[in-house]
Design a protein around this motif. Sequence first.
Motif, short mmCIF file in Angstrom:
data_model
loop_
_atom_site.label_atom_id
_atom_site.label_comp_id
_atom_site.label_asym_id
_atom_site.label_seq_id
_atom_site.Cartn_x
_atom_site.Cartn_y
_atom_site.Cartn_z
N ALA A 172 0.92 -1.32 -0.05
CA ALA A 172 0.05 0.31 -0.53
C ALA A 172 0.53 1.46 0.24
O ALA A 172 0.53 2.37 -0.78
CB ALA A 172 -0.69 0.10 0.94
N VAL A 173 2.29 1.09 0.73
CA VAL A 173 3.02 2.11 0.82
C VAL A 173 3.41 2.53 -0.48
O VAL A 173 3.03 3.83 -1.04
CB VAL A 173 3.95 2.01 1.95
CG1 VAL A 173 4.85 3.25 1.71
CG2 VAL A 173 3.27 1.80 3.38
N GLY A 174 4.35 1.10 -1.68
CA GLY A 174 4.25 1.98 -2.28
C GLY A 174 3.33 2.20 -3.69
O GLY A 174 3.87 2.73 -3.77
N LEU A 175 2.31 1.92 -3.53
CA LEU A 175 1.28 2.05 -4.26
C LEU A 175 0.89 3.62 -4.65
O LEU A 175 0.57 3.91 -5.25
CB LEU A 175 0.02 0.82 -3.80
CG LEU A 175 -1.13 0.72 -5.40
CD1 LEU A 175 -0.87 0.95 -6.95
CD2 LEU A 175 -2.20 -0.18 -5.07
N GLY A 176 1.06 3.58 -2.98
CA GLY A 176 -0.04 4.98 -2.97
C GLY A 176 1.13 5.95 -3.11
O GLY A 176 0.34 6.78 -3.66
N LEU A 177 2.09 5.23 -2.94
CA LEU A 177 3.05 6.84 -3.98
C LEU A 177 3.29 7.07 -5.57
O LEU A 177 3.17 7.94 -5.58
CB LEU A 177 4.73 6.37 -3.41
CG LEU A 177 5.20 6.56 -1.54
CD1 LEU A 177 6.80 5.64 -1.30
CD2 LEU A 177 5.07 7.90 -1.43
N MET A 178 3.44 5.80 -6.16
CA MET A 178 3.00 5.41 -7.62
C MET A 178 1.49 6.44 -7.70
O MET A 178 1.80 6.89 -8.81
CB MET A 178 2.72 4.76 -7.96
CG MET A 178 4.59 3.77 -7.56
SD MET A 178 5.49 5.11 -8.12
CE MET A 178 5.91 5.09 -10.02
N MET A 179 0.83 6.19 -7.06
CA MET A 179 -1.15 6.37 -7.34
C MET A 179 -0.57 8.21 -7.36
O MET A 179 -1.49 9.10 -8.12
CB MET A 179 -1.71 6.01 -5.93
CG MET A 179 -3.30 6.43 -6.99
SD MET A 179 -3.41 5.64 -8.62
CE MET A 179 -5.56 7.13 -8.50
N VAL A 180 0.18 8.34 -6.21
CA VAL A 180 -0.12 10.13 -6.28
C VAL A 180 0.77 10.66 -7.22
O VAL A 180 0.61 11.81 -8.37
CB VAL A 180 0.77 10.44 -5.06
CG1 VAL A 180 0.68 12.19 -4.97
CG2 VAL A 180 0.05 10.35 -3.95
N CYS A 181 1.39 9.61 -7.70
CA CYS A 181 2.33 10.38 -9.50
C CYS A 181 1.81 10.61 -10.03
O CYS A 181 1.59 11.29 -10.75
CB CYS A 181 3.59 9.13 -9.63
SG CYS A 181 5.04 9.96 -7.89
N LEU A 182 0.86 9.48 -10.47
CA LEU A 182 -0.21 9.04 -11.92
C LEU A 182 -0.74 10.09 -11.78
O LEU A 182 -1.55 10.41 -12.91
CB LEU A 182 -0.95 8.03 -11.87
CG LEU A 182 -1.80 7.33 -12.96
CD1 LEU A 182 -0.60 7.37 -13.80
CD2 LEU A 182 -2.50 6.66 -12.42
N GLU A 183 -1.79 10.56 -10.39
CA GLU A 183 -2.52 11.63 -10.93
C GLU A 183 -1.84 13.10 -10.33
O GLU A 183 -2.52 13.73 -11.61
CB GLU A 183 -2.86 11.64 -9.17
CG GLU A 183 -3.85 12.88 -8.39
CD GLU A 183 -3.38 13.88 -7.28
OE1 GLU A 183 -3.19 13.46 -7.00
OE2 GLU A 183 -2.71 14.34 -7.81
N SER A 184 -0.82 13.14 -10.21
CA SER A 184 -0.08 14.47 -10.57
C SER A 184 0.05 14.55 -12.06
O SER A 184 -0.08 15.53 -12.96
CB SER A 184 0.76 14.50 -9.71
OG SER A 184 1.46 15.62 -9.90
N LEU A 185 1.13 12.83 -13.47
CA LEU A 185 0.84 13.43 -14.31
C LEU A 185 -0.39 13.61 -15.14
O LEU A 185 -0.26 14.30 -15.88
CB LEU A 185 1.68 11.99 -14.58
CG LEU A 185 3.29 11.95 -13.88
CD1 LEU A 185 3.53 10.29 -14.24
CD2 LEU A 185 3.87 12.83 -15.27
#
Lengths: 254, 616
Positions: B206-219
């Motif tokens: 969840a930590v790894g995924l949460g970080l990458m989800m923030v990236c995706l949302e920002s992109l």
Amino acid sequence: MKAILTDITKCIGCNQCVIACKNTYNLPSEIPRHWQTGDGLSARNWTTVIRKPDNHFIRKQCRHCQEPACATACPVAALHKTPEGPVVYDSHKCLGCRYCMMACPYGIPRYDWDQPIPYVRKCIMCYPRIKEGRQPACTEACPTQATIFGERDELVAEAKRRLKENPDKYINKIYGLHEVGGVNVLYISDIDLDCLTMGRDLQEYPLPKTTSAAMNSVPFVFVGMGAFMTGLHWIIKRRMKLQNEKENGGANNG
Amino acid sequence: MDRVRAFKTVLWSILGLAASVGITRFVFGLGAVTNLTDQTPWGLWIGFDVVSGVALAAGGFVITATVYILGKEEFRPIVKPAVLTAFLGYIAVIVGLMFDLGLPWNIWHMIVFWQHHSPLFEVGWCVMLYTTVLLLEFSPVPLEEASRYAKIRGFLMKYRLLFVILGIMLSTLHQSSLGSLFLIMPYRIHALWHTPILPILFLISAVGLGLMMVCLESLVTSFLYRRHTELQLLSKLGRAAAWALLLYFIVRIGEIVIAGDFGLIFNGQWESYLFTFEMLFAVIIPMILLFVPAVRRTLTGMWVCSIMVVLGFVINRINTSGVSMIRNAEGYFPSWMEFAVSAGVVSAAILAFMFMVEKFKVWEYKACQRDEEADPHAIAHFDRASQAWLGEPDYSGRIKYSLAFIIAAAVGFALIPGSKIYSEGKVSNPTSKARGGDTLVVDGNRDYNYVVFDHKTHEVNNGGEESCVKCHHMNRPFDRQSGCWECHSEMYIESDAFGHDWHASPNGGKLSCDECHAEGIFRSAENTKKCSECHNDLIPADAAIAIEKYNARSYVDAMHKMCIDCHEIKTVELERAGMTQCAFCHDQEYNIRDILVIDDLEERFNQNWLIVPLKK
């Protein structure tokens, strides 16, 4: 603890138990539907007789585990184990998450998939009748005494007696005596009863044990995480403050 | 803004489709739209909407922890969008769950009826509390707009650290408890997914995924609103995510090795390929890419990695929540309607996100803010003097969106298969060959003037297995071995083998007249549909006697025709005289009571039993 013992060698497949069950609970007749499994259990058939080759008939129903996984899974205690033995269902509490169906090692609970207001359905070992001091409808209806009702200890003794008297006739095993912590619907048989367990060998440990370690650590994790985060925050803040002071102090001196 | 409008139109269409399915689901029940069965009671809606949804919303607690606990102020610009994503994500989880729950109006029961041994109970409570905490964390942003709420806002800002810590505590619990949900089903879930440390694995991922989800949302938002991408920050998040993925990889593979299941990864079964694909796609490839600075410092690199991780872990969550046992489950695959609802819930969440960034300062500025000096008409306003809109009216998109929604909903209603709803899930019932005995006693009159029929010999003489259909030409629907008398119920006159009233009754076949009788023609048995057009397995393809209409010959005619016709041919073929004579079959050599196995003969005969097996 009340229990049911089914002797596969005595069953003639007459379906009287199924009919008795349906009459007792006014269950409508069932027709094949795409969500059913092959065994004949459904929201309207709480017990079923599975036909096997060579005139073998296996009655399938809820096993009423001594430590039921469904009751542990249910988030609102709609399913619970009664002191008399049956695992019963309270439709007023249910919210329809179907976690019980996922948790059951025998895959027993069924769902009203075609109803806008659906409930979980399964055998309740005629709990209202047991409370009145009567036996369940299915065991009462059985013409050959293939499925009998009684105290669990007595039925286990009876099963052992039959196994001992006819060692050649039976597989030397009481199905359900120890698996998943022991169940209240026992079988003795001359054929393998794999079809009752979703095809996997059941171990002896009760399923509620699998989650209890995780669930018991919940308060500790909660408090521990809070303490850890607060501590971490305090330390980091203090460090930053010291560093700031040092920098500022250095600047002043210079 | 064209990108935004086009994207919103697509989202509204998906939402329309989902609305049509959602309404059908609540009117006709879960069976009408899902492919869920008694064997796979959880499907896409739990695997994606709930279990993946919670994990995807993990960015909120990870970013707030980074900024408020670890004091990394550089990440402050992405705190608000991350908290908003998490808040809307949790709302989406709850809404998605509403569709899946059989009795969603009872969801409040979790507050009243406590069952603290259940992981689901704990997840439910944590989600409720954490959603509230997220609301408190985020509400300073909209409250900023109106000065009269300044007091409330000040109060919320003052205790923000408390909310952050509470949020982290609750997230740790329920992110891991989502894994605990599956601990209780060791016999259902494949050994590669089921481990006692599932809660720990779920938390790390969840930590790894949460970080990458923030990236995706920002992109994605940078692309849509043509705004500057915080690539510097994102690549730092990417590096942190890579470490989380590495930890996940070590723990997961390590556990599998210790449990002795390592061989399962390479045993060539379907699950092993699924596992390998999942690990490569979600963990190994993005992890390696993210560890390379040259990759994570480019836009493309971050796009690829974040999409891989997000999709990969969605697949992981769906696998864990039951699809890894797809083969046990007789092939559950979600129906398009399940996909539509899941996509609709996500679309609604994205639309809400877009609304928030356009109306409030989620970023340092509002998304739809434009430079008023350079382009004074960019912001639309209604000019009272001329009674006209200057600039583009602010409802300009709405007509398009409502049209998209309504058309999609209409298409959805048209596409939802009526057969699934109106048949209430009925399936065609397979009819099987009769089992047959060695010797049968046939007594059509039920007067003990029987014919002893040597079934085995007839079977052997007529070509073994394949000969069944010479005599056994049909079974009634839902029946496994219909006796001849069940259709040929009258001894000397034709009988009704077709329950007309049952087919027309609302409690039975529920057929309207024109489903069998063509419009405009006199309705008679002669000009109706053939039975076999609906009951396509009623008669075996190679049956010697083809039944097409409702009536069945009288019992005597049917039997005699079948037996005598054949005997007439055989008597010539075999040159065996006497085969056609009555006494060849109708003799009284045996005493019927001696040869029958069944004790309660009398009773059985009264119950219309026609054929009973003989003692050898």
